[in-house]
Design a protein around this motif. Structure first.
Motif, PDB file in Angstrom:
ATOM      1  N   ARG A   9       0.826  -1.196   0.000  1.00 27.43           N
ATOM      2  CA  ARG A   9       0.000   0.000   0.000  1.00 27.43           C
ATOM      3  C   ARG A   9       0.857   1.240   0.000  1.00 27.43           C
ATOM      4  NH1 ARG A   9      -3.525  -2.938  -1.365  1.00 27.43           N
ATOM      5  NH2 ARG A   9      -4.992  -3.919   0.023  1.00 27.43           N
ATOM      6  N   ALA A  10       2.034   1.099   0.618  1.00 28.93           N
ATOM      7  CA  ALA A  10       2.834   2.293   0.863  1.00 28.93           C
ATOM      8  C   ALA A  10       3.415   2.855  -0.416  1.00 28.93           C
ATOM      9  CB  ALA A  10       3.956   1.951   1.828  1.00 28.93           C
ATOM     10  N   PRO A  11       3.073   4.032  -0.753  1.00 27.80           N
ATOM     11  CA  PRO A  11       3.691   4.677  -1.901  1.00 27.80           C
ATOM     12  C   PRO A  11       5.136   5.072  -1.658  1.00 27.80           C
ATOM     13  CG  PRO A  11       1.606   5.714  -1.333  1.00 27.80           C
ATOM     14  CD  PRO A  11       1.993   4.844  -0.197  1.00 27.80           C
ATOM     15  N   GLU A 212      -8.641   1.081   0.073  1.00 28.33           N
ATOM     16  CA  GLU A 212      -8.930   0.804  -1.331  1.00 28.33           C
ATOM     17  C   GLU A 212      -8.832   2.064  -2.145  1.00 28.33           C
ATOM     18  OE1 GLU A 212      -8.436  -2.289  -1.214  1.00 28.33           O
ATOM     19  OE2 GLU A 212     -10.038  -2.469   0.239  1.00 28.33           O
ATOM     20  N   GLY A 213      -9.501   3.088  -1.616  1.00 35.55           N
ATOM     21  CA  GLY A 213      -9.551   4.340  -2.352  1.00 35.55           C
ATOM     22  C   GLY A 213      -8.151   4.890  -2.582  1.00 35.55           C
ATOM     23  N   ASP A 215      -5.384   3.314  -2.699  1.00 32.52           N
ATOM     24  CA  ASP A 215      -4.611   2.522  -3.643  1.00 32.52           C
ATOM     25  C   ASP A 215      -4.901   2.921  -5.058  1.00 32.52           C
ATOM     26  OD1 ASP A 215      -5.001  -0.459  -1.642  1.00 32.52           O
ATOM     27  OD2 ASP A 215      -3.562   1.181  -1.590  1.00 32.52           O
ATOM     28  N   LEU A 217      -5.648   5.672  -6.140  1.00 27.29           N
ATOM     29  CA  LEU A 217      -5.116   6.994  -6.475  1.00 27.29           C
ATOM     30  C   LEU A 217      -3.677   6.883  -6.946  1.00 27.29           C
ATOM     31  CD1 LEU A 217      -6.308   9.228  -3.543  1.00 27.29           C
ATOM     32  CD2 LEU A 217      -6.975   9.416  -5.907  1.00 27.29           C
ATOM     33  N   LYS A 218      -3.175   7.992  -7.383  1.00 25.32           N
ATOM     34  CA  LYS A 218      -1.741   8.048  -7.698  1.00 25.32           C
ATOM     35  C   LYS A 218      -0.971   7.913  -6.402  1.00 25.32           C
ATOM     36  CE  LYS A 218      -0.477  10.602 -11.640  1.00 25.32           C
ATOM     37  NZ  LYS A 218       0.303  11.743 -12.034  1.00 25.32           N
ATOM     38  N   GLY A 219       0.253   7.564  -6.476  1.00 25.37           N
ATOM     39  CA  GLY A 219       1.027   7.325  -5.260  1.00 25.37           C
ATOM     40  C   GLY A 219       1.403   8.595  -4.535  1.00 25.37           C
ATOM     41  N   TRP A 469      10.495 -10.499   2.888  1.00 25.54           N
ATOM     42  CA  TRP A 469      10.548  -9.780   4.155  1.00 25.54           C
ATOM     43  C   TRP A 469      11.544 -10.474   5.067  1.00 25.54           C
ATOM     44  CZ3 TRP A 469       8.092  -5.317   4.251  1.00 25.54           C
ATOM     45  CH2 TRP A 469       7.113  -5.129   3.259  1.00 25.54           C
TER      46      TRP A 469
ATOM     47  N   LEU B 276     -13.785   7.829  -6.625  1.00 21.52           N
ATOM     48  CA  LEU B 276     -13.042   6.685  -7.139  1.00 21.52           C
ATOM     49  C   LEU B 276     -13.594   5.383  -6.593  1.00 21.52           C
ATOM     50  CD1 LEU B 276      -9.518   8.206  -7.069  1.00 21.52           C
ATOM     51  CD2 LEU B 276     -10.494   6.997  -9.014  1.00 21.52           C
ATOM     52  N   LEU B 277     -14.020   5.420  -5.311  1.00 18.34           N
ATOM     53  CA  LEU B 277     -14.552   4.216  -4.692  1.00 18.34           C
ATOM     54  C   LEU B 277     -15.749   3.684  -5.459  1.00 18.34           C
ATOM     55  CD1 LEU B 277     -14.318   4.929  -0.896  1.00 18.34           C
ATOM     56  CD2 LEU B 277     -13.300   3.043  -2.140  1.00 18.34           C
ATOM     57  N   SER B 280     -14.466   1.926  -8.463  1.00 19.89           N
ATOM     58  CA  SER B 280     -13.426   0.904  -8.368  1.00 19.89           C
ATOM     59  C   SER B 280     -13.859  -0.304  -7.549  1.00 19.89           C
ATOM     60  CB  SER B 280     -12.175   1.503  -7.735  1.00 19.89           C
ATOM     61  OG  SER B 280     -12.411   1.749  -6.359  1.00 19.89           O
ATOM     62  N   ARG B 284     -11.414  -3.975  -6.581  1.00 24.62           N
ATOM     63  CA  ARG B 284     -11.013  -4.217  -5.186  1.00 24.62           C
ATOM     64  C   ARG B 284     -10.155  -5.462  -5.061  1.00 24.62           C
ATOM     65  NH1 ARG B 284     -15.538  -3.064  -0.698  1.00 24.62           N
ATOM     66  NH2 ARG B 284     -15.768  -1.181  -1.939  1.00 24.62           N
ATOM     67  N   SER B 287      -6.651  -4.936  -6.340  1.00 29.76           N
ATOM     68  CA  SER B 287      -5.781  -4.113  -5.480  1.00 29.76           C
ATOM     69  C   SER B 287      -5.212  -4.947  -4.340  1.00 29.76           C
ATOM     70  CB  SER B 287      -6.554  -2.944  -4.895  1.00 29.76           C
ATOM     71  OG  SER B 287      -7.647  -2.635  -5.686  1.00 29.76           O
ATOM     72  N   LYS B 288      -6.019  -5.909  -3.896  1.00 34.17           N
ATOM     73  CA  LYS B 288      -5.591  -6.644  -2.709  1.00 34.17           C
ATOM     74  C   LYS B 288      -4.368  -7.504  -2.970  1.00 34.17           C
ATOM     75  CE  LYS B 288      -8.335  -7.296   1.207  1.00 34.17           C
ATOM     76  NZ  LYS B 288      -9.782  -7.197   1.351  1.00 34.17           N
ATOM     77  N   SER B 289      -4.200  -7.916  -4.234  1.00 39.29           N
ATOM     78  CA  SER B 289      -3.105  -8.848  -4.474  1.00 39.29           C
ATOM     79  C   SER B 289      -1.738  -8.190  -4.357  1.00 39.29           C
ATOM     80  CB  SER B 289      -3.241  -9.477  -5.857  1.00 39.29           C
ATOM     81  OG  SER B 289      -2.987  -8.471  -6.831  1.00 39.29           O
ATOM     82  N   LEU B 292       0.325  -3.801  -7.574  1.00 39.57           N
ATOM     83  CA  LEU B 292      -0.125  -2.437  -7.859  1.00 39.57           C
ATOM     84  C   LEU B 292       0.830  -1.700  -8.769  1.00 39.57           C
ATOM     85  CD1 LEU B 292      -1.537  -1.250  -4.482  1.00 39.57           C
ATOM     86  CD2 LEU B 292      -2.676  -1.169  -6.661  1.00 39.57           C
ATOM     87  N   LYS B 293       1.799  -2.413  -9.210  1.00 41.78           N
ATOM     88  CA  LYS B 293       2.829  -1.701  -9.969  1.00 41.78           C
ATOM     89  C   LYS B 293       2.231  -0.898 -11.112  1.00 41.78           C
ATOM     90  CE  LYS B 293       5.662  -5.270 -10.088  1.00 41.78           C
ATOM     91  NZ  LYS B 293       6.728  -6.113 -10.660  1.00 41.78           N
ATOM     92  N   LEU B 296      -0.140   2.255  -9.930  1.00 42.72           N
ATOM     93  CA  LEU B 296       0.454   3.479  -9.401  1.00 42.72           C
ATOM     94  C   LEU B 296       1.189   4.221 -10.514  1.00 42.72           C
ATOM     95  CD1 LEU B 296       1.708   2.314  -5.933  1.00 42.72           C
ATOM     96  CD2 LEU B 296      -0.263   3.686  -6.481  1.00 42.72           C
ATOM     97  N   TYR B 303       8.683   2.430  -6.307  1.00 40.13           N
ATOM     98  CA  TYR B 303       7.649   1.763  -5.516  1.00 40.13           C
ATOM     99  C   TYR B 303       8.221   0.520  -4.850  1.00 40.13           C
ATOM    100  CZ  TYR B 303       3.996  -1.597  -4.758  1.00 40.13           C
ATOM    101  OH  TYR B 303       3.215  -2.548  -4.204  1.00 40.13           O
ATOM    102  N   MET B 307       8.546   0.037  -0.946  1.00 42.52           N
ATOM    103  CA  MET B 307       8.000  -1.054  -0.145  1.00 42.52           C
ATOM    104  C   MET B 307       9.017  -1.531   0.842  1.00 42.52           C
ATOM    105  SD  MET B 307       5.989  -3.399  -2.808  1.00 42.52           S
ATOM    106  CE  MET B 307       6.914  -4.754  -2.150  1.00 42.52           C
TER     107      MET B 307
END
Lengths: 500, 319
Positions: A9-11, A212-213, A215, A217-219, A469, B276-277, B280, B284, B287-289, B292-293, B296, B303, B307
């Motif tokens: 999630r972290a941009p 979710e929202g 994500d 979006l742009k980073g 990790w 957006l919600l 989108s 959903r 996004s969870k997987s 996201l490359k 974004l 990115y 991470m």
């Protein structure tokens, strides 16, 4: 070790955008923290006359202020760990303002020690550390430039404060000047307001909807910070508590941190003394007061330019992976300047010395915190900077008095310059050798980790992800490790040119 | 008859002034000297000026009666050869002796203020150059710029010199009249302190606007008096308060502006999130997987680094 399932999630640090505004705020904050004690010297003669004390009693004000600014580093770090940079800087600015305003109404030298020395000094400490810390949170790829720009605040503020203080003093006397300076210091609160929180420690439990929202979006980093902390926070709560409650003393087991600490403590013995004694030395060789003051101005101007320039150089492809060498070189260069200073007897010689000294001084200052960040990483930097400043505190305070003793004993300034030069060349060489050793050890650890990972990868299933990790190593050296991915070259990652 | 004051500081040195360049016009290099050049057994202080090509001056401070030897020396590198030498004080010529070739000396016995003044040696050959010694009472050190204080505060004026005068007097300038402060016997208002023989302090308490003005510090030496002026300005508390309030207002305005901007951009962010919600909900799962490359920005390299960077931030290692 917890493996966050929602990682990604972290941009990450934006390396720009609002970051540049933060750099500007840090510029102001750091500028005040370093330049303000120096700028106060203009008032000392008048205060000395007013209270009828000796010069050394007045000089204590400066010393107490400097000691508090550096000595309160760990407290600053703990507060930043707990509350984030922004509230700490704002509180620091408020303290500074209150300290100087109350100093305007002081009726004894002891009260001045407290108001100007302790309160304002503590406020400046609360300004300095968080500003440096937050740059590490906002920048990674362009961090050296950001550091260089922010540290340039010190000479710029000094050049502004010196004539401003003189003007205030001529028009309002010392009491009125302190009152107005108190108001000016409140601007640190404004600088603090710009430090929007980002990164670890500021994330609160957010609803999945928000995540979710974001994500999608742009980073971009908003002030709510990255969102993946939700699950991680529950698992990582213990260690968070630790960080929030204590200072990270495990840093003392960190090889890079120890190298940095010893090298810097040594360096500061000879760092500030030449500046303190440059003008008196110039006057001693027969130069008049204004030309002597001009030498310091030259130093400040060259310093001003050198800091961002060093930041840019340090950010380049060739230097960033070897930034520790660059830092050691800068220190040794500084020392060499001082060693050669006694050879300069004419005014032009001193001008040349001042310019080179300004350059060397700027180079070292610009990279002072960058190299520490590079060694311990942004997360532990908060505690690292606190521990480093309190260790440096002693040598910083000792440097000029030792130089003074040398001058008084031998009646000649050159021994002071030789001492400073020798100490700094020694520090530079020490850092160079130890960092060479450190780089080699890190490369070795890298290789071992790669081997382990490949072994684990073949065991792990595909679902557990590409993210490694693998956090076995306690020697969490520089960002070499975190930046590594898919076996790409360590150095390539570090210098951040891996842009897509 | 002429004895050097034993309480005088024993700092003695002879400084030779040399002209660096031979410029066409007079090139004056003026120095303040403490008395006592070189001490010899008869307690006579010696002062010397070495001339090359241009005229020089020197100031010598004499706090008490003494004998001084003033020497003019012609440097070997000078263009002048075998000049004709005269020593003068004003228009009066003084006879001199020549101790060595190219040096000419006079001895002046200073017993009262009439012997103070400027003594010049004039060397005339192809061109004329001169060296002047100014014998004077020691100067006082004060504050050239006005002393700024505030009402109900106290003012401190410190008068310093390098020698120990016989007496100190402070005057208040009332128009053209000088009123000695000792005569204004108000110890609650004026206090004169002498922390050391060479330093004198005037403290004025409970200041009012009327206390502003010119004050004079006078030191009495055996050979005469020396004076210095102080200008006192008494300001009201409002003087610095105006800039203070202005700056505090500026701080408050900037602070509010920054906070408002932040609230505004936060709200904007939330609004666009909501829109957006709505669109989108299908993405959903994607996004969870974590892949996201593509979603974004194009900084996917960053990115990945980021991470890892945040992995650090979680401090999940090293403890």
């Amino acid at each position: 070790m917890p493996a966050p399932t929602q990682a990604g999630r972290a941009p990450g640090p934006p390396d720009g955008g609002w970051g540049w505004v933060v750099v500007f705020g840090a510029f102001i904050s750091i500028g005040f923290a370093y330049a303000f004690p120096k700028g106060l010297a203009i008032f000392f003669k008048e205060i000395q006359n007013f209270f009828g004390t000796s010069y050394s009693e007045i000089a204590w004000i400066s010393s107490i202020m400097l000691a508090t600014t550096y000595g309160a580093g760990p407290i600053s770090s703990i507060l930043v760990n707990r509350y984030g940079s922004r509230p700490v800087v704002m509180f620091g600015g408020l303290l500074c303002g209150v300290g100087m305003i109350s100093a305007a109404f002081c009726t004894s030298i002891l009260q001045l020690y407290i108001c100007v020395g302790f309160i304002t000094g503590f406020g400046l400490a609360l300004n300095l550390q968080p500003s440096v810390i937050i740059i590490g949170k906002y920048f990674l790829k362009r961090r050296p430039i950001a550091n260089g720009l922010a540290m340039a605040g010190s000479p710029v503020m000094l050049c502004t404060l010196a004539p401003l203080n003189q003007f205030l003093f001529d028009n309002f006397g010392w009491r009125g000047s302190f009152l107005i300076l108190g108001a000016i210091l409140l601007n640190c609160c404004v600088a603090g307001a710009l430090f929007r929180p980002i990164g670890a420690g500021t994330a609160l439990a957010k609803t999945p909807v928000n995540e979710e929202g974001k994500d999608a979006l742009k980073g971009k980093i908003t002030e709510d910070g990255p969102m993946e902390k939700k699950t991680e926070e529950e698992e990582g709560k213990d260690c968070f508590e630790k960080v929030n409650q204590y200072l990270d003393f495990s840093l003392f087991k960190h090889r890079g941190f120890l190298i940095y600490l010893i090298g810097n403590v040594l360096m500061f013995l000879g760092f500030f003394a030449p500046i303190v004694f440059l003008a008196p030395y110039a006057k001693h060789t027969g130069i008049d007061e204004y030309s002597a003051a001009f030498l310091l101005s030259i130093l400040a101007v060259v310093d001003m330019v050198a800091r961002p320039a060093t930041g840019i150089v340090a950010n380049s492809r060739w230097v960033r992976p070897r930034i520790q060498y660059f830092f050691s070189f800068a220190i040794a260069f500084n020392g060499a300047c001082h060693l050669l200073c006694p050879l300069a007897s004419s005014y032009t010689g001193l001008l040349v010395y001042s310019s080179f000294f300004g350059l060397a001084f700027g180079m070292v200052c610009a990279m002072l915190f960058e190299t520490l960040m590079d060694l311990v990483g942004a997360a532990r930097f908060t505690s690292a900077v606190g521990l480093v400043t309190i260790a440096e505190c002693c040598t910083i305070l000792l440097g000029p008095p030792i130089g003074g003793i040398l001058i008084d004993t031998f009646g000649d300034y050159k021994y002071m310059f030789i001492k400073c030069g020798a100490v700094m060349v020694l520090a530079g060489t020490f850092l160079f050798i130890m960092n060479y050793y450190n780089y080699r050890m890190l490369a070795k650890e890298e290789k071992e980790r790669k081997k382990k990972e490949e072994h684990l990868k073949s065991v792990r299933t595909e679902n557990e992800g590409k993210k490694n990790w693998n956090k076995d190593s306690t020697q969490d050296g520089p960002e070499l490790e975190p930046l590594r991915e898919n076996g790409e070259g360590v150095k390539k990652e570090m210098n951040g040119t891996n842009e897509v | 008859m002429t004895t050097q004051d034993s309480s005088q500081p024993e700092v003695n040195f002879v400084t030779k002034t040399q002209v660096g360049s031979e410029s066409s016009g007079p090139n004056f290099s003026v120095q303040e000297l403490k008395p006592g050049g070189k001490e010899n057994s008869r307690s006579v202080s010696e002062h010397e000026i070495v001339l090359i090509g241009a005229s020089l001056e020197k100031k010598i401070s004499l706090p008490s009666p003494t004998k001084v030897d003033l020497t003019c020396k012609l440097d070997d590198s000078s263009r002048l050869k075998d000049p004709q030498v005269t020593w003068k004080k004003g228009s009066e010529t003084i006879s001199h002796t020549s101790k060595t070739q190219n040096s000419w000396t006079i001895q002046v016995t200073v017993s009262d203020s009439s012997q103070l003044g400027s003594y010049t040696c004039i060397l005339k050959a192809e061109e004329e150059i001169s060296a002047t010694f100014h014998l004077q009472v020691p100067k006082l050190e004060g504050k050239e710029k006005p002393v700024i204080t505030y009402e109900r505060d106290k003012a401190v004026m410190v008068c310093k010199t390098e020698y120990n005068p016989k007496a100190w007097t402070w005057y208040l300038a009332n128009g053209t009249e000088l009123v000695p402060i000792d005569r204004i016997l108000r110890t609650d208002k004026f206090q004169i302190k002498r922390p050391s023989p060479s330093v004198n302090r005037l403290e004025i308490l409970k200041l009012t606007k009327q206390d502003g003005g010119v004050y004079l510090c006078e030191a009495t030496f055996e050979l005469g008096n020396s004076q210095i002026k102080f200008e006192l300005k008494v300001l009201s508390i409002w003087a610095p308060l105006m800039p203070f309030i202005a700056i505090v207002a500026e701080v408050a305005i900037l602070f509010t502006a920054i906070v408002l901007y932040e609230v505004y951009s936060k709200r904007k962010g939330k609004v666009s999130q909501k829109t957006l919600l709505r669109h989108s909900s299908s993405s959903r799962q994607r996004s969870k997987s974590g892949s996201l490359k593509g979603d974004l920005t194009n900084r996917s390299g960053n990115y990945r680094k980021a991470m890892m960077y945040h992995k650090e931030d979680v401090c999940s290692y090293g403890f």
